[in-house]
Design a protein around this motif. Sequence first.
Motif, mmCIF file in Angstrom:
data_model
loop_
_atom_site.group_PDB
_atom_site.id
_atom_site.type_symbol
_atom_site.label_atom_id
_atom_site.label_comp_id
_atom_site.label_asym_id
_atom_site.label_seq_id
_atom_site.Cartn_x
_atom_site.Cartn_y
_atom_site.Cartn_z
ATOM 1 N N THR A 77 5.392 -10.451 1.858
ATOM 2 C CA THR A 77 5.573 -11.808 2.962
ATOM 3 C C THR A 77 5.796 -11.173 4.166
ATOM 4 O OG1 THR A 77 7.528 -10.794 3.019
ATOM 5 C CG2 THR A 77 6.853 -12.896 1.150
ATOM 6 N N GLU A 78 5.035 -12.201 5.649
ATOM 7 C CA GLU A 78 5.814 -11.778 7.009
ATOM 8 C C GLU A 78 6.398 -11.657 7.399
ATOM 9 O OE1 GLU A 78 3.432 -10.775 9.718
ATOM 10 O OE2 GLU A 78 1.282 -10.941 8.098
ATOM 11 N N ALA A 79 7.434 -12.611 6.880
ATOM 12 C CA ALA A 79 8.824 -12.701 6.398
ATOM 13 C C ALA A 79 9.648 -13.329 5.953
ATOM 14 C CB ALA A 79 8.764 -13.993 7.995
ATOM 15 N N LEU A 80 11.051 -12.837 5.885
ATOM 16 C CA LEU A 80 11.698 -13.341 4.270
ATOM 17 C C LEU A 80 11.484 -14.562 4.327
ATOM 18 C CD1 LEU A 80 14.365 -11.267 4.715
ATOM 19 C CD2 LEU A 80 12.368 -11.137 2.736
ATOM 20 N N GLY A 81 10.910 -15.650 3.013
ATOM 21 C CA GLY A 81 11.157 -17.347 3.322
ATOM 22 C C GLY A 81 9.931 -17.853 3.569
ATOM 23 N N GLU A 82 8.815 -16.830 3.468
ATOM 24 C CA GLU A 82 7.501 -17.468 3.958
ATOM 25 C C GLU A 82 6.610 -16.909 2.481
ATOM 26 O OE1 GLU A 82 5.750 -16.348 7.563
ATOM 27 O OE2 GLU A 82 7.317 -16.915 9.112
ATOM 28 N N PRO A 83 5.761 -17.355 2.179
ATOM 29 C CA PRO A 83 5.187 -17.088 0.698
ATOM 30 C C PRO A 83 4.346 -15.671 1.310
ATOM 31 C CG PRO A 83 3.991 -19.866 2.117
ATOM 32 C CD PRO A 83 5.130 -18.865 2.607
ATOM 33 N N ILE A 84 3.797 -15.874 -0.196
ATOM 34 C CA ILE A 84 3.524 -14.330 -0.549
ATOM 35 C C ILE A 84 2.036 -14.183 0.150
ATOM 36 C CG2 ILE A 84 3.093 -12.605 -2.031
ATOM 37 C CD1 ILE A 84 5.149 -13.441 -3.892
ATOM 38 N N ALA A 85 1.541 -13.162 1.246
ATOM 39 C CA ALA A 85 0.040 -13.322 1.583
ATOM 40 C C ALA A 85 -0.218 -12.255 1.449
ATOM 41 C CB ALA A 85 0.512 -13.721 2.930
ATOM 42 N N CYS A 86 -1.757 -12.539 1.223
ATOM 43 C CA CYS A 86 -2.643 -10.534 1.679
ATOM 44 C C CYS A 86 -2.214 -9.736 2.481
ATOM 45 C CB CYS A 86 -4.152 -11.517 1.502
ATOM 46 S SG CYS A 86 -5.091 -9.866 0.746
ATOM 47 N N LEU A 87 -1.741 -8.403 1.902
ATOM 48 C CA LEU A 87 -1.622 -7.532 3.731
ATOM 49 C C LEU A 87 -2.164 -6.706 3.578
ATOM 50 C CD1 LEU A 87 0.394 -6.259 5.117
ATOM 51 C CD2 LEU A 87 0.691 -4.864 3.267
ATOM 52 N N SER A 88 -3.073 -5.573 2.621
ATOM 53 C CA SER A 88 -4.031 -4.415 2.941
ATOM 54 C C SER A 88 -4.975 -4.716 1.397
ATOM 55 C CB SER A 88 -3.905 -3.944 3.685
ATOM 56 O OG SER A 88 -2.681 -3.296 2.520
ATOM 57 N N HIS A 89 -5.361 -3.216 1.695
ATOM 58 C CA HIS A 89 -6.117 -2.945 0.590
ATOM 59 C C HIS A 89 -4.969 -1.820 0.278
ATOM 60 C CE1 HIS A 89 -9.506 -5.248 -0.833
ATOM 61 N NE2 HIS A 89 -9.548 -5.169 0.919
ATOM 62 N N ALA A 90 -5.836 -0.424 -0.372
ATOM 63 C CA ALA A 90 -4.946 0.294 -0.512
ATOM 64 C C ALA A 90 -5.777 1.460 -1.521
ATOM 65 C CB ALA A 90 -3.517 0.489 -1.219
ATOM 66 N N ARG A 91 -5.564 2.596 -1.509
ATOM 67 C CA ARG A 91 -5.933 3.848 -1.869
ATOM 68 C C ARG A 91 -5.355 4.857 -2.612
ATOM 69 N NH1 ARG A 91 -7.461 8.796 0.710
ATOM 70 N NH2 ARG A 91 -5.825 9.297 2.365
ATOM 71 N N ILE A 92 -5.629 5.323 -3.280
ATOM 72 C CA ILE A 92 -4.610 6.138 -4.472
ATOM 73 C C ILE A 92 -4.411 7.472 -3.752
ATOM 74 C CG2 ILE A 92 -3.928 8.370 -6.438
ATOM 75 C CD1 ILE A 92 -4.975 4.829 -8.070
ATOM 76 N N LEU A 93 -3.290 8.176 -3.256
ATOM 77 C CA LEU A 93 -2.971 9.537 -3.085
ATOM 78 C C LEU A 93 -2.828 10.431 -4.022
ATOM 79 C CD1 LEU A 93 -1.084 9.103 0.566
ATOM 80 C CD2 LEU A 93 -4.047 9.384 0.580
ATOM 81 N N ALA A 94 -1.507 10.079 -4.833
ATOM 82 C CA ALA A 94 -1.020 10.861 -5.439
ATOM 83 C C ALA A 94 -0.700 9.760 -7.101
ATOM 84 C CB ALA A 94 -0.436 11.365 -5.093
ATOM 85 N N ILE A 95 -0.819 10.899 -8.018
ATOM 86 C CA ILE A 95 -0.184 9.964 -9.501
ATOM 87 C C ILE A 95 0.023 11.283 -10.523
ATOM 88 C CG2 ILE A 95 -2.667 9.631 -10.851
ATOM 89 C CD1 ILE A 95 -2.801 7.608 -11.256
ATOM 90 N N ASP A 96 0.958 10.207 -11.080
ATOM 91 C CA ASP A 96 1.419 10.830 -12.312
ATOM 92 C C ASP A 96 1.578 10.221 -13.508
ATOM 93 O OD1 ASP A 96 3.171 12.700 -14.197
ATOM 94 O OD2 ASP A 96 3.753 13.632 -12.863
ATOM 95 N N ASP A 97 0.888 10.235 -14.817
ATOM 96 C CA ASP A 97 1.261 9.736 -15.335
ATOM 97 C C ASP A 97 1.497 9.632 -16.868
ATOM 98 O OD1 ASP A 97 -0.181 7.363 -16.925
ATOM 99 O OD2 ASP A 97 -0.815 8.326 -18.510
ATOM 100 N N ASN A 98 2.310 10.757 -16.556
ATOM 101 C CA ASN A 98 3.954 11.125 -17.655
ATOM 102 C C ASN A 98 5.053 10.661 -16.985
ATOM 103 O OD1 ASN A 98 2.151 12.705 -19.104
ATOM 104 N ND2 ASN A 98 2.797 14.315 -17.968
ATOM 105 N N LEU A 99 5.114 10.566 -16.041
ATOM 106 C CA LEU A 99 6.396 9.777 -14.815
ATOM 107 C C LEU A 99 5.848 8.442 -14.680
ATOM 108 C CD1 LEU A 99 7.215 12.362 -11.561
ATOM 109 C CD2 LEU A 99 8.334 12.087 -14.117
#
Length: 257
Positions: A77-99
């Motif tokens: 949300t851009e501000a609290l109380g406003e609807p959820i909206a698209c912000l960005s795409h993202a990429r994975i930097l690090a991942i731990d499947d066990n954790l």
Amino acid sequence: MAKVILGIIFALLSVHAKYPEWLQYGVKVIAEFDAPNKNVQQYNEGYGIIINDGLVLTSASVVYDGKRAKDITLYHTEALGEPIACLSHARILAIDDNLDLAVLEAERFTDIYCNVLPEPNFRELSFEKSYFNVLLLPLDLPLDERLEISYFKEHDWSQFLREKIAFKDFLELPQKDKEKLRGMPIFVGNEFLGLKIKESKTDSINSNSKDGVKPEILTHREILSFLCKIERETSVLKGKKNLNAFCNTPLDLQSVP
């Protein structure tokens, strides 16, 4: 006049109670995967939290399902109380499947309708300055059934509002409801407790469990330890100034009481 002023004060206190500061840093995570049938799209949904250096923490099981997601989209949300909206795409930097922990980096910022914006853009600049500071000494509360925890939840009009629940009741939620909360940041008051992760695949009992109860929460301390491990042992966090400074101070997260 005094009654009016009192009414305004109570209203402000009510809003503050409904919208704690950490709520504005929560994100919804939608991960798209390649499917055997190209006519059918395969998605995972979960949550996460924006932290220092423009990073996002979420459950690994949201963005990794035997293979990495081909596209990850963040919503907030851009501000609290406003609807959820698209912000960005993202990429994975690090991942731990066990954790069951993934560290994402936001990229290709969009308008609220998911159209990618040209760079630089106001949303990217705003994102870099607005985050939850995870680089604090962990609260280290025992994951006790008597705790009262908070997290954000999608309510009417797709808003993020705070949900408060006894930890005992949280543990007893139906599995299908807990599955929907993967990657959800969990708080005690305004203190970060950890992230909701997937149910353990083994019969071993989590070291933080009590009476055989598996909390399914990756603690703040465990998250910091992982972040500092990858900062020291890899180059994926190169240039992340806040994390670089924190992880290279003489602080042993394993021994801090």
